[in-house]
Scaffold this motif. Structure first.
Motif, PDB file in Angstrom:
ATOM      1  N   ALA A   1       0.838  -1.209   0.000  1.00 25.88           N
ATOM      2  CA  ALA A   1       0.000   0.000   0.000  1.00 25.88           C
ATOM      3  C   ALA A   1       0.869   1.254   0.000  1.00 25.88           C
ATOM      4  CB  ALA A   1      -0.921  -0.012   1.221  1.00 25.88           C
ATOM      5  N   GLN A   2       1.962   1.217   0.759  1.00 31.22           N
ATOM      6  CA  GLN A   2       2.822   2.400   0.816  1.00 31.22           C
ATOM      7  C   GLN A   2       3.483   2.669  -0.541  1.00 31.22           C
ATOM      8  OE1 GLN A   2       5.851   2.507   3.965  1.00 31.22           O
ATOM      9  NE2 GLN A   2       4.963   4.489   4.484  1.00 31.22           N
ATOM     10  N   GLN A   3       3.871   1.596  -1.227  1.00 27.90           N
ATOM     11  CA  GLN A   3       4.488   1.793  -2.549  1.00 27.90           C
ATOM     12  C   GLN A   3       3.475   2.378  -3.531  1.00 27.90           C
ATOM     13  OE1 GLN A   3       7.683   1.677  -3.312  1.00 27.90           O
ATOM     14  NE2 GLN A   3       8.154   1.099  -1.222  1.00 27.90           N
ATOM     15  N   LEU A   4       2.219   2.016  -3.385  1.00 31.61           N
ATOM     16  CA  LEU A   4       1.187   2.599  -4.261  1.00 31.61           C
ATOM     17  C   LEU A   4       1.010   4.089  -3.954  1.00 31.61           C
ATOM     18  CD1 LEU A   4      -0.887   2.157  -6.474  1.00 31.61           C
ATOM     19  CD2 LEU A   4      -2.449   1.192  -4.765  1.00 31.61           C
ATOM     20  N   VAL A   5       1.046   4.434  -2.682  1.00 29.54           N
ATOM     21  CA  VAL A   5       0.982   5.852  -2.298  1.00 29.54           C
ATOM     22  C   VAL A   5       2.161   6.599  -2.930  1.00 29.54           C
ATOM     23  CG1 VAL A   5       1.213   7.473  -0.360  1.00 29.54           C
ATOM     24  CG2 VAL A   5      -0.253   5.467  -0.130  1.00 29.54           C
ATOM     25  N   TYR A   6       3.353   6.015  -2.832  1.00 29.42           N
ATOM     26  CA  TYR A   6       4.539   6.691  -3.367  1.00 29.42           C
ATOM     27  C   TYR A   6       4.463   6.817  -4.892  1.00 29.42           C
ATOM     28  CZ  TYR A   6       6.793   6.243   1.228  1.00 29.42           C
ATOM     29  OH  TYR A   6       7.091   6.354   2.559  1.00 29.42           O
ATOM     30  N   ALA A   7       3.937   5.793  -5.549  1.00 28.51           N
ATOM     31  CA  ALA A   7       3.821   5.865  -7.016  1.00 28.51           C
ATOM     32  C   ALA A   7       2.887   7.012  -7.410  1.00 28.51           C
ATOM     33  CB  ALA A   7       3.312   4.537  -7.562  1.00 28.51           C
ATOM     34  N   ALA A   8       1.760   7.122  -6.684  1.00 27.36           N
ATOM     35  CA  ALA A   8       0.812   8.204  -6.991  1.00 27.36           C
ATOM     36  C   ALA A   8       1.435   9.565  -6.660  1.00 27.36           C
ATOM     37  CB  ALA A   8      -0.476   7.995  -6.200  1.00 27.36           C
ATOM     38  N   ALA A   9       2.114   9.654  -5.509  1.00 26.84           N
ATOM     39  CA  ALA A   9       2.715  10.931  -5.097  1.00 26.84           C
ATOM     40  C   ALA A   9       3.818  11.351  -6.064  1.00 26.84           C
ATOM     41  CB  ALA A   9       3.272  10.808  -3.681  1.00 26.84           C
ATOM     42  N   TRP A  10       4.572  10.374  -6.531  1.00 27.57           N
ATOM     43  CA  TRP A  10       5.644  10.669  -7.495  1.00 27.57           C
ATOM     44  C   TRP A  10       5.047  11.256  -8.763  1.00 27.57           C
ATOM     45  CZ3 TRP A  10       6.942   8.675 -12.357  1.00 27.57           C
ATOM     46  CH2 TRP A  10       8.213   9.056 -12.829  1.00 27.57           C
ATOM     47  N   LYS A  11       3.927  10.685  -9.207  1.00 27.32           N
ATOM     48  CA  LYS A  11       3.269  11.213 -10.407  1.00 27.32           C
ATOM     49  C   LYS A  11       2.781  12.644 -10.174  1.00 27.32           C
ATOM     50  CE  LYS A  11       1.881   7.196 -13.021  1.00 27.32           C
ATOM     51  NZ  LYS A  11       0.876   6.620 -13.894  1.00 27.32           N
ATOM     52  N   VAL A  12       2.197  12.893  -9.023  1.00 30.47           N
ATOM     53  CA  VAL A  12       1.748  14.261  -8.716  1.00 30.47           C
ATOM     54  C   VAL A  12       2.948  15.198  -8.759  1.00 30.47           C
ATOM     55  CG1 VAL A  12       0.781  15.775  -6.925  1.00 30.47           C
ATOM     56  CG2 VAL A  12      -0.236  13.522  -7.333  1.00 30.47           C
ATOM     57  N   ASN A  13       4.053  14.736  -8.194  1.00 31.00           N
ATOM     58  CA  ASN A  13       5.263  15.562  -8.158  1.00 31.00           C
ATOM     59  C   ASN A  13       5.791  15.869  -9.562  1.00 31.00           C
ATOM     60  OD1 ASN A  13       6.689  16.790  -6.056  1.00 31.00           O
ATOM     61  ND2 ASN A  13       8.484  15.521  -6.481  1.00 31.00           N
ATOM     62  N   GLN A  14       5.471  14.972 -10.508  1.00 31.00           N
ATOM     63  CA  GLN A  14       5.902  15.186 -11.900  1.00 31.00           C
ATOM     64  C   GLN A  14       4.907  16.063 -12.661  1.00 31.00           C
ATOM     65  OE1 GLN A  14       8.964  13.586 -11.136  1.00 31.00           O
ATOM     66  NE2 GLN A  14       8.900  13.278 -13.349  1.00 31.00           N
ATOM     67  N   GLY A  15       3.860  16.535 -11.959  1.00 28.23           N
ATOM     68  CA  GLY A  15       2.868  17.391 -12.606  1.00 28.23           C
ATOM     69  C   GLY A  15       1.715  16.622 -13.224  1.00 28.23           C
ATOM     70  N   GLU A  16       1.632  15.310 -12.949  1.00 21.64           N
ATOM     71  CA  GLU A  16       0.509  14.533 -13.489  1.00 21.64           C
ATOM     72  C   GLU A  16      -0.695  14.614 -12.534  1.00 21.64           C
ATOM     73  OE1 GLU A  16       1.559  10.556 -14.853  1.00 21.64           O
ATOM     74  OE2 GLU A  16       3.644  11.186 -15.018  1.00 21.64           O
ATOM     75  N   TYR A  17      -1.827  14.125 -13.014  1.00 22.70           N
ATOM     76  CA  TYR A  17      -3.080  14.148 -12.248  1.00 22.70           C
ATOM     77  C   TYR A  17      -3.601  12.702 -12.191  1.00 22.70           C
ATOM     78  CZ  TYR A  17      -7.790  15.984 -11.055  1.00 22.70           C
ATOM     79  OH  TYR A  17      -8.987  16.278 -10.439  1.00 22.70           O
ATOM     80  N   PRO A  18      -2.970  11.859 -11.337  1.00 23.18           N
ATOM     81  CA  PRO A  18      -3.223  10.411 -11.393  1.00 23.18           C
ATOM     82  C   PRO A  18      -4.434   9.961 -10.566  1.00 23.18           C
ATOM     83  CG  PRO A  18      -1.479  10.860  -9.841  1.00 23.18           C
ATOM     84  CD  PRO A  18      -1.960  12.197 -10.319  1.00 23.18           C
ATOM     85  N   VAL A  19      -5.632  10.315 -11.032  1.00 25.49           N
ATOM     86  CA  VAL A  19      -6.861  10.013 -10.284  1.00 25.49           C
ATOM     87  C   VAL A  19      -6.985   8.507 -10.017  1.00 25.49           C
ATOM     88  CG1 VAL A  19      -9.387  10.104 -10.394  1.00 25.49           C
ATOM     89  CG2 VAL A  19      -8.025  12.036 -11.234  1.00 25.49           C
ATOM     90  N   ARG A  20      -6.633   7.695 -11.019  1.00 28.75           N
ATOM     91  CA  ARG A  20      -6.756   6.240 -10.889  1.00 28.75           C
ATOM     92  C   ARG A  20      -5.883   5.735  -9.728  1.00 28.75           C
ATOM     93  NH1 ARG A  20      -3.796   2.249 -13.345  1.00 28.75           N
ATOM     94  NH2 ARG A  20      -4.867   0.270 -13.723  1.00 28.75           N
ATOM     95  N   GLU A  21      -4.601   6.106  -9.735  1.00 28.73           N
ATOM     96  CA  GLU A  21      -3.690   5.623  -8.693  1.00 28.73           C
ATOM     97  C   GLU A  21      -4.057   6.193  -7.318  1.00 28.73           C
ATOM     98  OE1 GLU A  21      -2.817   6.646 -11.646  1.00 28.73           O
ATOM     99  OE2 GLU A  21      -1.284   5.341 -12.501  1.00 28.73           O
ATOM    100  N   ILE A  22      -4.498   7.452  -7.307  1.00 31.81           N
ATOM    101  CA  ILE A  22      -4.879   8.047  -6.018  1.00 31.81           C
ATOM    102  C   ILE A  22      -6.086   7.303  -5.442  1.00 31.81           C
ATOM    103  CG2 ILE A  22      -5.836  10.111  -4.911  1.00 31.81           C
ATOM    104  CD1 ILE A  22      -4.041  11.794  -6.793  1.00 31.81           C
ATOM    105  N   SER A  23      -7.065   7.008  -6.295  1.00 31.92           N
ATOM    106  CA  SER A  23      -8.263   6.301  -5.819  1.00 31.92           C
ATOM    107  C   SER A  23      -7.882   4.910  -5.321  1.00 31.92           C
ATOM    108  CB  SER A  23      -9.294   6.175  -6.953  1.00 31.92           C
ATOM    109  OG  SER A  23      -9.519   7.438  -7.537  1.00 31.92           O
TER     110      SER A  23
END
Ligand SMILES: Cc1cc2nc3c(=O)[nH]c(=O)nc-3n(C[C@H](O)[C@H](O)[C@H](O)COP(=O)(O)OP(=O)(O)OC[C@H]3O[C@@H](n4cnc5c(N)ncnc54)[C@H](O)[C@@H]3O)c2cc1C
Length: 381
Positions: free
Chosen positions: A297-319
């Motif tokens: 679960a933590q790695q999924l949080v980090y993957a989503a956060a990394w995408k946000v940090n890159q300027g993406e809007y990862p609704v799927r991963e965040i959900s």
């Protein structure tokens, strides 16, 4: 050494937040929990230390950092041993205030964002209503256009920081017939006539945080209280909810890791039938499952956060992160309580607090069912 996705700078920030949380917040957590309150000076102190505006530009008093700084803050706040306090701070840093930066005018940013970063103005977020939670477009609070502003009538419920807030980021209907396009955001000073804190709600957990029902009766707002464009509020609050969900996920899974560590330590000390309970295969496997699920679960949080940090809007991963961290945190808290046996069920051990507090993440900011619906739709269903 820094662990992906964090840098050495993030780890230095982590160390300074940890030092603050462990020395200035954690020692008072039990007392604040009993009082179901904490001093508002926590906000001013965190503002002084720069922790309330880590990722905002320096021009507004922020730290000029990146999005991952907010994840570090959310993770470290769980060390205060009070989910309610961590949530109250997260409402300020990652829920009610970000729309001011994203959609506000320069004047609004100077009037609201800078004091929020300093901890001089406490914010709350007003989305949920007695008759509309998951169905945000179903809200009934109206803001009726008048000559020089708006008149608001309606109510909000479950509002974190609602009792102490200076400002509410409000979601209201500006056109009853326009569906999703009939919703707008406003910035409301809580001393505006017609703004009334009707009651504080008694809750299962998150006791340190205040949760209020608020009513608005013929509350006049000037033109410049509108935040963002009229009619874009539904889309703007949907944007806000992504940050809310991700930071909630980061905080809850970090809390789950702490709970796991407590259970692991107990399992090495507590002996039954001549050996530590962790040496019984059933308990060892329970702890192995907890460690595995937390890591995933933590790695999924980090993957989503990394995408946000890159300027993406990862609704799927965040959900997905919100759904998974909610379920894992709850499971971990329950298994940990089981490992503590009868002591876990007493108020003398902190495990019960984590068990009660962790339940909220499956409801607040979008329920498990709503997350599954979002994910299902994104999978084309
Ligand atoms: C402690 C706490 C703090 C909160 N803080 C805030 C805050 O600061 N600001 C704010 O605005 N709100 C806040 N909330 C509100 C929270 O976001 C809502 O409770 C949440 O969104 C669910 O809304 P609801 O309670 O009205 O449940 P409902 O929407 O009535 O849902 C009830 C049940 O039905 C399910 N359900 C609903 N629709 C569907 C569907 N289409 N398909 C399948 N199942 C469905 C839900 O998943 C849930 O299980 C807070 C809540 C709590 C408990």
């Amino acid at each position: 050494m820094a662990r992906w996705p964090f840098s050495e700078e993030h780890e230095q920030l982590r160390a300074s937040i940890r030092q603050f949380v462990e020395s200035e917040l954690a020692p008072s957590a039990d007392e604040w929990e009993r009082e179901a309150d904490f001093p508002t000076s926590v906000f001013t102190r965190m503002g002084e230390l720069g922790f309330l505006g880590l990722a905002y530009p320096e021009a507004y008093g922020g730290g000029g950092g990146d999005y991952l700084c907010n994840i570090v803050l959310a993770e470290e706040m769980c060390r205060c041993n009070s989910g309610g306090l961590a949530m109250a701070v997260a409402v300020q840093t990652d829920m009610a205030v970000p729309p001011v930066f994203k959609f506000g005018t320069e004047e609004q940013k100077h009037r609201y964002l800078t004091p929020a970063i300093r901890g001089e103005k406490v914010f709350c977020l007003g989305i949920t209503e007695p008759d509309a939670g998951s169905d945000v477009a179903g809200i009934k609070t109206t803001a009726r256009k008048v000559d020089d502003g708006w008149v608001v009538n309606g109510s909000k419920i479950f509002i974190t920081n609602g009792r102490r807030a200076d400002v509410m980021t409000l979601v209201a209907k500006t056109d009853r017939d326009a569906g999703h396009q009939g919703i707008s955001l406003f910035l409301v000073d809580s001393d505006t006539p017609g703004f009334h804190v009707a009651r504080t709600l008694d809750k299962l957990g998150m006791h340190t945080s205040d949760t209020a029902e608020i009513t608005f009766t013929d509350m006049f707002l000037p033109e410049d209280a509108l935040l963002g464009n009229e009619g874009e509020g539904f889309y703007n609050i949907s944007w806000e909810l992504q940050g809310e969900r991700l930071v909630g996920s980061a905080g809850s899974i970090a809390g789950a890791r702490r709970t796991f560590e407590a259970a692991l330590a107990y399992a090495t000390q507590r002996e039954t039938f001549g050996k530590p309970i962790g040496k019984h295969q059933v308990i060892r496997h329970a702890l192995a499952d907890m460690a595995t699920e937390i890591e995933a679960a933590q790695q999924l949080v980090y993957a989503a956060a990394w995408k946000v940090n890159q300027g993406e809007y990862p609704v799927r991963e965040i959900s997905m992160a919100k759904l998974l961290t909610g379920e894992v945190s709850w499971k971990v808290a329950d298994k940990a309580l089981q490992i503590f046996g009868g002591y876990g069920y007493t108020m003398d051990f902190p495990i019960q607090r984590g068990w009660r507090d962790s339940r909220l993440i499956r409801i607040g900011g979008g329920t498990d069912e709503v997350m599954r619906d979002v994910i299902g739709k994104m999978e084309g269903l």
